[in-house]
Design a protein around this motif. Structure first.
Motif, PDB file in Angstrom:
ATOM      1  N   CYS A 180      32.590  49.142  38.833  1.00 53.10           N
ATOM      2  CA  CYS A 180      33.891  49.701  39.249  1.00 53.10           C
ATOM      3  C   CYS A 180      34.919  49.569  38.123  1.00 53.10           C
ATOM      4  CB  CYS A 180      34.399  49.001  40.512  1.00 53.10           C
ATOM      5  SG  CYS A 180      33.357  49.276  41.949  1.00 53.10           S
ATOM      6  N   ALA A 181      34.903  48.415  37.456  1.00 51.83           N
ATOM      7  CA  ALA A 181      35.866  48.200  36.366  1.00 51.83           C
ATOM      8  C   ALA A 181      35.594  49.187  35.224  1.00 51.83           C
ATOM      9  CB  ALA A 181      35.784  46.761  35.869  1.00 51.83           C
ATOM     10  N   SER A 182      34.303  49.423  34.940  1.00 51.24           N
ATOM     11  CA  SER A 182      33.966  50.320  33.816  1.00 51.24           C
ATOM     12  C   SER A 182      34.406  51.751  34.096  1.00 51.24           C
ATOM     13  CB  SER A 182      32.459  50.272  33.540  1.00 51.24           C
ATOM     14  OG  SER A 182      31.766  50.967  34.564  1.00 51.24           O
ATOM     15  N   LEU A 183      34.572  52.088  35.365  1.00 46.36           N
ATOM     16  CA  LEU A 183      34.981  53.454  35.715  1.00 46.36           C
ATOM     17  C   LEU A 183      36.495  53.606  35.757  1.00 46.36           C
ATOM     18  CD1 LEU A 183      32.360  54.052  38.546  1.00 46.36           C
ATOM     19  CD2 LEU A 183      32.330  55.006  36.239  1.00 46.36           C
ATOM     20  N   GLY A 184      37.201  52.474  35.613  1.00 46.53           N
ATOM     21  CA  GLY A 184      38.659  52.564  35.560  1.00 46.53           C
ATOM     22  C   GLY A 184      39.386  51.827  36.666  1.00 46.53           C
ATOM     23  N   ALA A 185      38.644  51.100  37.532  1.00 42.81           N
ATOM     24  CA  ALA A 185      39.345  50.324  38.557  1.00 42.81           C
ATOM     25  C   ALA A 185      40.000  49.105  37.889  1.00 42.81           C
ATOM     26  CB  ALA A 185      38.376  49.876  39.651  1.00 42.81           C
ATOM     27  N   GLU A 186      41.309  49.049  37.974  1.00 38.73           N
ATOM     28  CA  GLU A 186      42.045  47.955  37.334  1.00 38.73           C
ATOM     29  C   GLU A 186      41.850  46.659  38.138  1.00 38.73           C
ATOM     30  OE1 GLU A 186      46.166  49.137  36.808  1.00 38.73           O
ATOM     31  OE2 GLU A 186      46.760  47.192  37.622  1.00 38.73           O
ATOM     32  N   ILE A 187      41.680  46.832  39.452  1.00 42.55           N
ATOM     33  CA  ILE A 187      41.482  45.683  40.338  1.00 42.55           C
ATOM     34  C   ILE A 187      40.208  45.926  41.146  1.00 42.55           C
ATOM     35  CG2 ILE A 187      42.484  44.388  42.282  1.00 42.55           C
ATOM     36  CD1 ILE A 187      45.204  45.727  41.361  1.00 42.55           C
ATOM     37  N   VAL A 188      39.297  44.958  41.137  1.00 44.51           N
ATOM     38  CA  VAL A 188      38.104  45.074  41.982  1.00 44.51           C
ATOM     39  C   VAL A 188      38.174  43.941  43.010  1.00 44.51           C
ATOM     40  CG1 VAL A 188      35.592  45.185  42.080  1.00 44.51           C
ATOM     41  CG2 VAL A 188      36.801  46.048  40.060  1.00 44.51           C
ATOM     42  N   ILE A 189      38.108  44.311  44.275  1.00 42.44           N
ATOM     43  CA  ILE A 189      38.268  43.346  45.362  1.00 42.44           C
ATOM     44  C   ILE A 189      36.908  43.116  46.013  1.00 42.44           C
ATOM     45  CG2 ILE A 189      39.509  42.847  47.518  1.00 42.44           C
ATOM     46  CD1 ILE A 189      41.498  45.138  46.621  1.00 42.44           C
ATOM     47  N   GLU A 190      36.434  41.888  45.926  1.00 40.82           N
ATOM     48  CA  GLU A 190      35.150  41.561  46.560  1.00 40.82           C
ATOM     49  C   GLU A 190      35.403  41.432  48.059  1.00 40.82           C
ATOM     50  OE1 GLU A 190      33.232  38.283  44.607  1.00 40.82           O
ATOM     51  OE2 GLU A 190      33.883  39.036  42.650  1.00 40.82           O
ATOM     52  N   TYR A 191      35.030  42.475  48.805  1.00 46.90           N
ATOM     53  CA  TYR A 191      35.506  42.579  50.188  1.00 46.90           C
ATOM     54  C   TYR A 191      34.971  41.495  51.096  1.00 46.90           C
ATOM     55  CZ  TYR A 191      31.091  45.174  50.858  1.00 46.90           C
ATOM     56  OH  TYR A 191      29.776  45.544  50.896  1.00 46.90           O
ATOM     57  N   ARG A 192      33.880  40.849  50.725  1.00 47.20           N
ATOM     58  CA  ARG A 192      33.371  39.770  51.586  1.00 47.20           C
ATOM     59  C   ARG A 192      34.145  38.472  51.363  1.00 47.20           C
ATOM     60  NH1 ARG A 192      28.733  42.272  49.835  1.00 47.20           N
ATOM     61  NH2 ARG A 192      27.604  43.429  51.414  1.00 47.20           N
ATOM     62  N   ALA A 193      34.788  38.345  50.222  1.00 45.04           N
ATOM     63  CA  ALA A 193      35.433  37.075  49.873  1.00 45.04           C
ATOM     64  C   ALA A 193      36.956  37.163  49.837  1.00 45.04           C
ATOM     65  CB  ALA A 193      34.924  36.613  48.506  1.00 45.04           C
ATOM     66  N   GLU A 194      37.496  38.360  49.637  1.00 45.47           N
ATOM     67  CA  GLU A 194      38.944  38.482  49.461  1.00 45.47           C
ATOM     68  C   GLU A 194      39.521  39.399  50.535  1.00 45.47           C
ATOM     69  OE1 GLU A 194      40.093  38.839  44.994  1.00 45.47           O
ATOM     70  OE2 GLU A 194      38.157  39.829  45.233  1.00 45.47           O
ATOM     71  N   ASP A 195      40.822  39.196  50.818  1.00 36.64           N
ATOM     72  CA  ASP A 195      41.518  40.078  51.757  1.00 36.64           C
ATOM     73  C   ASP A 195      42.178  41.193  50.952  1.00 36.64           C
ATOM     74  OD1 ASP A 195      43.213  41.373  53.462  1.00 36.64           O
ATOM     75  OD2 ASP A 195      43.996  39.556  54.397  1.00 36.64           O
ATOM     76  N   PHE A 196      41.712  42.421  51.167  1.00 34.44           N
ATOM     77  CA  PHE A 196      42.236  43.499  50.308  1.00 34.44           C
ATOM     78  C   PHE A 196      43.729  43.728  50.500  1.00 34.44           C
ATOM     79  CE2 PHE A 196      40.420  45.971  53.935  1.00 34.44           C
ATOM     80  CZ  PHE A 196      41.506  46.761  54.291  1.00 34.44           C
ATOM     81  N   VAL A 197      44.251  43.401  51.695  1.00 35.71           N
ATOM     82  CA  VAL A 197      45.697  43.586  51.913  1.00 35.71           C
ATOM     83  C   VAL A 197      46.474  42.665  50.971  1.00 35.71           C
ATOM     84  CG1 VAL A 197      47.598  43.446  53.570  1.00 35.71           C
ATOM     85  CG2 VAL A 197      45.338  44.217  54.332  1.00 35.71           C
ATOM     86  N   ASP A 198      46.056  41.406  50.918  1.00 29.64           N
ATOM     87  CA  ASP A 198      46.740  40.440  50.038  1.00 29.64           C
ATOM     88  C   ASP A 198      46.675  40.886  48.582  1.00 29.64           C
ATOM     89  OD1 ASP A 198      47.234  38.906  52.219  1.00 29.64           O
ATOM     90  OD2 ASP A 198      45.638  37.421  51.816  1.00 29.64           O
ATOM     91  N   VAL A 199      45.497  41.323  48.166  1.00 29.35           N
ATOM     92  CA  VAL A 199      45.335  41.693  46.751  1.00 29.35           C
ATOM     93  C   VAL A 199      46.204  42.908  46.421  1.00 29.35           C
ATOM     94  CG1 VAL A 199      43.692  42.394  44.970  1.00 29.35           C
ATOM     95  CG2 VAL A 199      42.981  40.773  46.734  1.00 29.35           C
ATOM     96  N   VAL A 200      46.198  43.891  47.321  1.00 27.93           N
ATOM     97  CA  VAL A 200      46.981  45.118  47.069  1.00 27.93           C
ATOM     98  C   VAL A 200      48.475  44.789  47.065  1.00 27.93           C
ATOM     99  CG1 VAL A 200      47.676  47.296  48.177  1.00 27.93           C
ATOM    100  CG2 VAL A 200      45.256  46.765  47.855  1.00 27.93           C
ATOM    101  N   LYS A 201      48.901  43.994  48.013  1.00 25.77           N
ATOM    102  CA  LYS A 201      50.335  43.622  48.059  1.00 25.77           C
ATOM    103  C   LYS A 201      50.707  42.842  46.798  1.00 25.77           C
ATOM    104  CE  LYS A 201      51.731  45.373  51.963  1.00 25.77           C
ATOM    105  NZ  LYS A 201      52.139  44.952  53.242  1.00 25.77           N
ATOM    106  N   GLY A 202      49.802  41.930  46.399  1.00 27.21           N
ATOM    107  CA  GLY A 202      50.070  41.113  45.215  1.00 27.21           C
ATOM    108  C   GLY A 202      50.180  41.948  43.943  1.00 27.21           C
ATOM    109  N   ALA A 203      49.450  43.050  43.917  1.00 30.27           N
ATOM    110  CA  ALA A 203      49.429  43.893  42.707  1.00 30.27           C
ATOM    111  C   ALA A 203      50.557  44.915  42.686  1.00 30.27           C
ATOM    112  CB  ALA A 203      48.089  44.617  42.614  1.00 30.27           C
ATOM    113  N   THR A 204      51.317  44.998  43.779  1.00 35.01           N
ATOM    114  CA  THR A 204      52.358  46.041  43.862  1.00 35.01           C
ATOM    115  C   THR A 204      53.725  45.451  44.246  1.00 35.01           C
ATOM    116  OG1 THR A 204      51.709  46.434  46.165  1.00 35.01           O
ATOM    117  CG2 THR A 204      50.741  47.896  44.514  1.00 35.01           C
ATOM    118  N   GLU A 205      53.934  44.185  43.941  1.00 28.63           N
ATOM    119  CA  GLU A 205      55.184  43.483  44.291  1.00 28.63           C
ATOM    120  C   GLU A 205      55.522  43.684  45.770  1.00 28.63           C
ATOM    121  OE1 GLU A 205      57.732  45.232  41.408  1.00 28.63           O
ATOM    122  OE2 GLU A 205      57.085  43.848  39.825  1.00 28.63           O
ATOM    123  N   GLY A 206      54.461  43.668  46.589  1.00 24.59           N
ATOM    124  CA  GLY A 206      54.647  43.735  48.043  1.00 24.59           C
ATOM    125  C   GLY A 206      54.762  45.130  48.611  1.00 24.59           C
ATOM    126  N   ARG A 207      54.813  46.168  47.751  1.00 22.22           N
ATOM    127  CA  ARG A 207      55.025  47.540  48.262  1.00 22.22           C
ATOM    128  C   ARG A 207      53.792  48.074  48.996  1.00 22.22           C
ATOM    129  NH1 ARG A 207      57.107  47.957  43.245  1.00 22.22           N
ATOM    130  NH2 ARG A 207      55.237  49.007  42.478  1.00 22.22           N
TER     131      ARG A 207
END
Ligand SMILES: NC(=O)c1ccc[n+]([C@@H]2O[C@H](COP(=O)([O-])OP(=O)(O)OC[C@H]3O[C@@H](n4cnc5c(N)ncnc54)[C@H](OP(=O)(O)O)[C@@H]3O)[C@@H](O)[C@H]2O)c1
Length: 330
Positions: A180-207
């Motif tokens: 995913c990173a090699s294709l241009g994903a700046e953030i890769v979220i391991e969905y079994r281990a991480e909460d994608f909402v938290d990661v997305v909010k963290g990467a967008t200053e909460g937006r």
């Protein structure tokens, strides 16, 4: 000719099948490669029959050489001639030696892509394009969240959204992080281990994300809405996590959410907005130049002989499934 045949829930077998004939507006393509889609596995289990009048043979996309033209396509009227190398969006029929295709669902093999690898493009490009074509241009630094970033759809979505100016976050298994990173994903979220909402909010200053491409459905709906920014949009293209969920419309109103859901296979061949012909024409105009420019490429996880399609299906259904598309080569 021969094609891959099956009984519901039975094995796949390469056997004699009726020779396809190019009807009005159609051509016959001698297949060089076809690609596997999850829908093929569903069709085998009897859960996803082809639309009325379409081939019962599996295969939603292929590449190959035009060997016959039907009425209305003769003499290059549609821009096609016998001997042209093409790839094609199909409603079925790709797992075969030859397949009849409406000329309006043909695409030239893009510059820089081999004839066989082009078979991995039509379904993913047309699906992802249909899911994102109505999005506004991203604002500076706006983030898109792609679920299933390592899959056939996800690998195309990451690249296309990047090419259109989005920052991309993708959910994937740990073993597909690099892909995913090699294709241009700046953030890769391991969905079994991480909460994608938290990661997305963290990467967008909460937006939150301006766009979510979803392949999970019901079990992700609540968190997808949580992850979306004000005025965000979401397109659901699959329901691997269920199709029924409750939604608070007030929440959609307050967040000014645009929600879409779509399928490609059931669309009419022609007939204006949303038809396969229209999607294919748009894709040729908008995505094909991005492929020729090297910004988007087919991502092939494995190549398997077409006669061993059973093995490719087992691979797709297994925890060892490689990322990207599985190609069936003749
Ligand atoms: N609407 C349409 O017209 C249309 C067209 C084509 C495909 N589809 C559907 O779209 C879906 C994806 O297609 P595909 O070709 O990309 O399938 P695929 O190549 O099999 O990929 C499926 C992906 O889903 C990921 N995944 C599984 N569980 C997940 C979860 N809980 N969260 C995030 N990701 C998860 C897997 O990632 P990991 O392997 O990294 O775990 C895998 O990459 C399928 O259900 C397919 O039927 C719909």
């Amino acid at each position: 000719m021969q094609a891959m045949q099956f009984e519901v829930d039975g094995p796949l077998g390469w056997a004699d099948a009726s020779e396809p004939v190019a009807g009005t507006g159609e051509v016959v393509v001698e297949v060089v490669a076809a690609a596997v889609n999850r829908a093929d596995l569903l069709q085998r289990s009897g859960k996803y029959p082809p639309p009325a009048g379409e081939s019962e043979v599996l295969g939603l996309e292929c590449s190959g050489t035009i060997v016959a033209l039907g009425a209305g396509v003769a003499d290059g009227v549609e821009g096609w001639a016998v001997g042209d190398q093409v790839c094609a969006l199909l409603a079925g029929g790709g797992y075969a030696e030859r397949v009849a295709v409406p000329a309006t669902q043909l695409l030239p093999v893009p510059e820089g892509v081999s004839l066989a690898d082009a078979a991995a493009l039509p379904e993913a490009v047309c699906t992802v394009w249909s899911a994102i074509r109505d999005l506004p241009e991203p604002e500076e630094g706006e983030l898109a969240l792609v679920h299933g970033g390592s899959g056939g759809m996800g690998t195309m979505a990451i690249q296309l959204l990047r090419a259109l100016g989005w920052r991309v976050a993708a959910t994937a298994s740990a073993r597909h992080r690099e892909l995913c990173a090699s294709l241009g994903a700046e953030i890769v979220i391991e969905y079994r281990a991480e909460d994608f909402v938290d990661v997305v909010k963290g990467a967008t200053e909460g937006r939150g994300a301006g766009f979510v491409l979803d392949v999970i459905g019901a079990s992700y709906l609540d968190r997808n809405l949580e992850a979306l920014a004000l005025d965000g949009a979401m397109t659901v293209i699959a329901v691997q996590g269920g199709s029924k969920a409750e939604v608070d419309l007030r929440r959609l109103m307050q967040r000014r959410v645009t929600m879409r859901a779509m399928t490609l296979r059931a669309r009419p061949r022609t007939g204006g907005r949303g038809s396969k012909a229209e999607v294919v024409r748009q894709v040729r105009e908008t995505v094909w130049p991005l492929i020729a420019a090297g910004a988007v490429r087919p991502v092939i996880g494995a190549r398997v002989p077409l006669v061993e399609a059973e093995r490719a299906h087992e691979l797709m259904g297994s925890p060892e499934a490689p990322g990207g598309k599985l190609l069936l080569v003749r």
